[in-house]
Design an enzyme around this catalytic site. Structure first.
Site, mmCIF file in Angstrom:
data_model
loop_
_atom_site.group_PDB
_atom_site.id
_atom_site.type_symbol
_atom_site.label_atom_id
_atom_site.label_comp_id
_atom_site.label_asym_id
_atom_site.label_seq_id
_atom_site.Cartn_x
_atom_site.Cartn_y
_atom_site.Cartn_z
ATOM 1 N N CYS A 1 0.810 -1.226 0.000
ATOM 2 C CA CYS A 1 0.000 0.000 0.000
ATOM 3 C C CYS A 1 0.842 1.276 0.000
ATOM 4 O O CYS A 1 0.338 2.354 -0.303
ATOM 5 C CB CYS A 1 -0.953 -0.004 1.182
ATOM 6 N N ASN B 1 -9.863 -0.067 -0.544
ATOM 7 C CA ASN B 1 -8.403 0.038 -0.513
ATOM 8 C C ASN B 1 -7.834 -0.578 -1.790
ATOM 9 O O ASN B 1 -7.880 -1.791 -1.970
ATOM 10 C CB ASN B 1 -7.887 -0.694 0.732
ATOM 11 N N HIS C 1 -3.329 7.581 1.534
ATOM 12 C CA HIS C 1 -3.685 6.213 1.162
ATOM 13 C C HIS C 1 -5.081 5.938 1.722
ATOM 14 O O HIS C 1 -5.414 6.340 2.835
ATOM 15 C CB HIS C 1 -2.669 5.237 1.728
HETATM 16 O O1 UT7 Z 1 -3.611 -0.610 3.432
HETATM 17 C C1 UT7 Z 1 -2.804 -1.300 4.323
HETATM 18 C C2 UT7 Z 1 -3.078 -0.838 5.643
HETATM 19 N N1 UT7 Z 1 -4.302 -1.427 6.132
HETATM 20 C C3 UT7 Z 1 -4.998 -0.762 7.020
HETATM 21 O O2 UT7 Z 1 -4.647 0.350 7.331
HETATM 22 C C4 UT7 Z 1 -6.140 -1.459 7.672
HETATM 23 C C5 UT7 Z 1 -6.145 -1.090 9.123
HETATM 24 N N2 UT7 Z 1 -7.185 -1.749 9.894
HETATM 25 C C6 UT7 Z 1 -8.485 -1.450 9.749
HETATM 26 O O3 UT7 Z 1 -8.856 -0.677 8.902
HETATM 27 C C7 UT7 Z 1 -9.448 -2.037 10.750
HETATM 28 O O4 UT7 Z 1 -8.712 -2.650 11.795
HETATM 29 C C8 UT7 Z 1 -10.443 -3.053 10.138
HETATM 30 C C9 UT7 Z 1 -11.433 -2.332 9.266
HETATM 31 C C10 UT7 Z 1 -9.669 -4.083 9.322
HETATM 32 C C11 UT7 Z 1 -11.217 -3.766 11.248
HETATM 33 O O5 UT7 Z 1 -11.871 -2.802 12.081
HETATM 34 P P1 UT7 Z 1 -11.739 -2.910 13.673
HETATM 35 O O6 UT7 Z 1 -12.597 -1.849 14.218
HETATM 36 O O7 UT7 Z 1 -10.273 -2.861 13.994
HETATM 37 O O8 UT7 Z 1 -12.375 -4.309 13.961
HETATM 38 P P2 UT7 Z 1 -11.702 -5.600 14.615
HETATM 39 O O9 UT7 Z 1 -10.705 -6.198 13.681
HETATM 40 O O10 UT7 Z 1 -11.243 -5.231 15.980
HETATM 41 O O11 UT7 Z 1 -12.960 -6.560 14.689
HETATM 42 C C12 UT7 Z 1 -14.083 -6.221 15.486
HETATM 43 C C13 UT7 Z 1 -15.115 -7.301 15.310
HETATM 44 C C14 UT7 Z 1 -14.570 -8.717 15.472
HETATM 45 O O12 UT7 Z 1 -15.536 -9.477 16.155
HETATM 46 P P3 UT7 Z 1 -15.361 -9.758 17.749
HETATM 47 O O13 UT7 Z 1 -14.050 -10.449 17.869
HETATM 48 O O14 UT7 Z 1 -15.379 -8.416 18.397
HETATM 49 O O15 UT7 Z 1 -16.547 -10.603 18.024
HETATM 50 C C15 UT7 Z 1 -14.470 -9.205 14.061
HETATM 51 O O16 UT7 Z 1 -14.616 -10.623 13.974
HETATM 52 O O17 UT7 Z 1 -15.679 -7.246 13.998
HETATM 53 C C16 UT7 Z 1 -15.655 -8.547 13.407
HETATM 54 N N3 UT7 Z 1 -15.514 -8.403 11.970
HETATM 55 C C17 UT7 Z 1 -16.561 -8.260 11.146
HETATM 56 N N4 UT7 Z 1 -17.879 -8.221 11.365
HETATM 57 C C18 UT7 Z 1 -18.688 -8.043 10.307
HETATM 58 C C19 UT7 Z 1 -14.368 -8.363 11.233
HETATM 59 N N5 UT7 Z 1 -14.673 -8.200 9.939
HETATM 60 C C20 UT7 Z 1 -16.020 -8.122 9.846
HETATM 61 C C21 UT7 Z 1 -16.915 -7.961 8.783
HETATM 62 N N6 UT7 Z 1 -18.240 -7.917 9.067
HETATM 63 N N7 UT7 Z 1 -16.500 -7.808 7.509
#
Ligand code: UT7
Length: 323
Positions: free
Chosen positions: A114, A280, A250
């Site tokens: 990225c 992304n 980005h």
């Molecule tokens: O370009 C390269 C750089 N990449 C980035 O900068 C990405 C950086 N990270 C992010 O943008 C975020 O961390 C995400 C969008 C990937 C995830 O958001 P988050 O607020 O950090 O969520 P999380 O990973 O902490 O997950 C929260 C919950 C989890 O469930 P539990 O464990 O709380 O029960 C996940 O299993 O959300 C769940 N979850 C989903 N639920 C519905 C993860 N993906 C999904 C989904 N739909 N697609």
């Protein structure tokens, strides 16, 4: 007199096929609401079968060349940033080179996921500053849809396909750069491999592999690391956040973009956001956003543009460009 790089053209291309959050929700356990709230993404584009990264890159390049009033034959350097090359080798840049009718100079890929566009811009800018090339094309092109695991809801909703390109032309000056690349700052830290990687490759598994990410960990690092890269860019140029006209970040997550804007005290309407429609697109996200704001005339001649990115590796970096 010193050499520097003027940005004389930009172009972009998105595949026509739109994939909405609702469509993905039919395939994995997710909702439109979750995706919008956590990322800001509403939809993304997906390349058709047989439509390759180089096809996307060529279309973006043709537009950039037209704006610069150059033909492919005028180029003596192509640097293509991609993590989704057409083939393991040769470089996707050489396929773009052939399609553009460029038969001189050098064409190669850089791989910083990225952060790829910032890396490619830095490489091309340095070639021009050293007098090793005069007319360079910098491409960011990706078909990330090909390396997603559509059973993994934590990654498959986040990425899209697309391409963007800019033309850099060497210019000479002996003072402040009135229009061109002011600086680039690149960083990486290989200790964070496991937080964001693809679980395949020619040397490890002999397969292409799929994206694996610990999203929360990447998020945490992204905010800190990109802020450091922004500070480095401003300090190196003796500038303050108030001097920035446009943040072209980005596009991984709207919450990360907003955090960066808050840190710079930049109002919402000075930040170019495409993540809602493109998701992304990795190395393509910055040139796609840049071109959108140039085409709709938000970005005007003389504006100071700050770009920043963070990606797998980890890699991260920033670039300052006077339009
Ligand atoms: O370009 C390269 C750089 N990449 C980035 O900068 C990405 C950086 N990270 C992010 O943008 C975020 O961390 C995400 C969008 C990937 C995830 O958001 P988050 O607020 O950090 O969520 P999380 O990973 O902490 O997950 C929260 C919950 C989890 O469930 P539990 O464990 O709380 O029960 C996940 O299993 O959300 C769940 N979850 C989903 N639920 C519905 C993860 N993906 C999904 C989904 N739909 N697609």
């Amino acid at each position: 007199m010193a050499l520097y790089s003027k940005v004389t053209g930009c172009g972009s291309y998105l595949p026509s096929r739109v994939v909405t959050n609702a469509e993905l929700a039919k395939r994995v356990d997710t909702t439109d609401e979750w995706i919008r709230q956590r990322t800001g993404i509403r939809e993304r584009r997906r390349a058709e079968d047989g439509e390759l990264t180089s096809d996307l890159g060529v279309k973006a390049a043709e537009e950039a060349l037209a704006m610069a009033r150059l033909s492919g034959a005028d180029l003596d350097l192509i640097v293509c940033a991609t993590a989704t090359p057409d083939e393991t080798f040769p470089a996707t840049a050489t396929r773009i080179q052939e399609r553009l009718g460029m038969c001189q100079g050098a064409a190669f890929d850089v791989q910083a996921v990225c952060t790829g566009f910032i890396y490619a811009l830095a490489v091309a800018d340095n070639f021009l500053r050293l007098g090793q090339a005069r007319n360079a094309l910098v491409v960011g092109a990706e078909t990330f849809s090909r390396i997603l695991d559509y059973d993994d809801r934590s990654t498959c909703v986040l990425f899209g396909d697309g391409a963007g390109a800019v033309v850099l032309q060497a210019a000479e000056g002996n003072g402040a750069i009135e229009s061109g690349v002011l600086s680039t700052h690149l960083y990486s830290d290989g200790r964070h491999h496991d937080a964001l990687y693809v679980d395949g490759g020619p040397s490890s598994t002999g397969t292409v592999g799929r994206v694996r990410m610990e999203g929360r960990e990447v998020f945490r690092h992204a905010v800190v690391r990109m802020a450091e890269a922004i500070d480095a860019a401003l300090t190196a140029n003796g500038l303050n956040p108030g001097d920035i006209d446009w943040l072209v970040p980005h596009q991984a997550n709207l919450r990360i973009i907003e955090a960066m804007a808050r840190r710079l005290n930049l109002p919402e309407d000075r930040v170019v956001v495409t993540v809602d429609r493109h998701a992304n697109t990795s190395a393509a996200s910055i040139p796609l956003a840049l071109c959108e704001a140039v085409k709709d005339q938000r970005i005007r001649s003389g504006d100071l543009i700050l770009m920043e990115a963070m990606g797998g590796g980890f890699t991260w970096g920033s670039a300052l460009v006077r339009w």
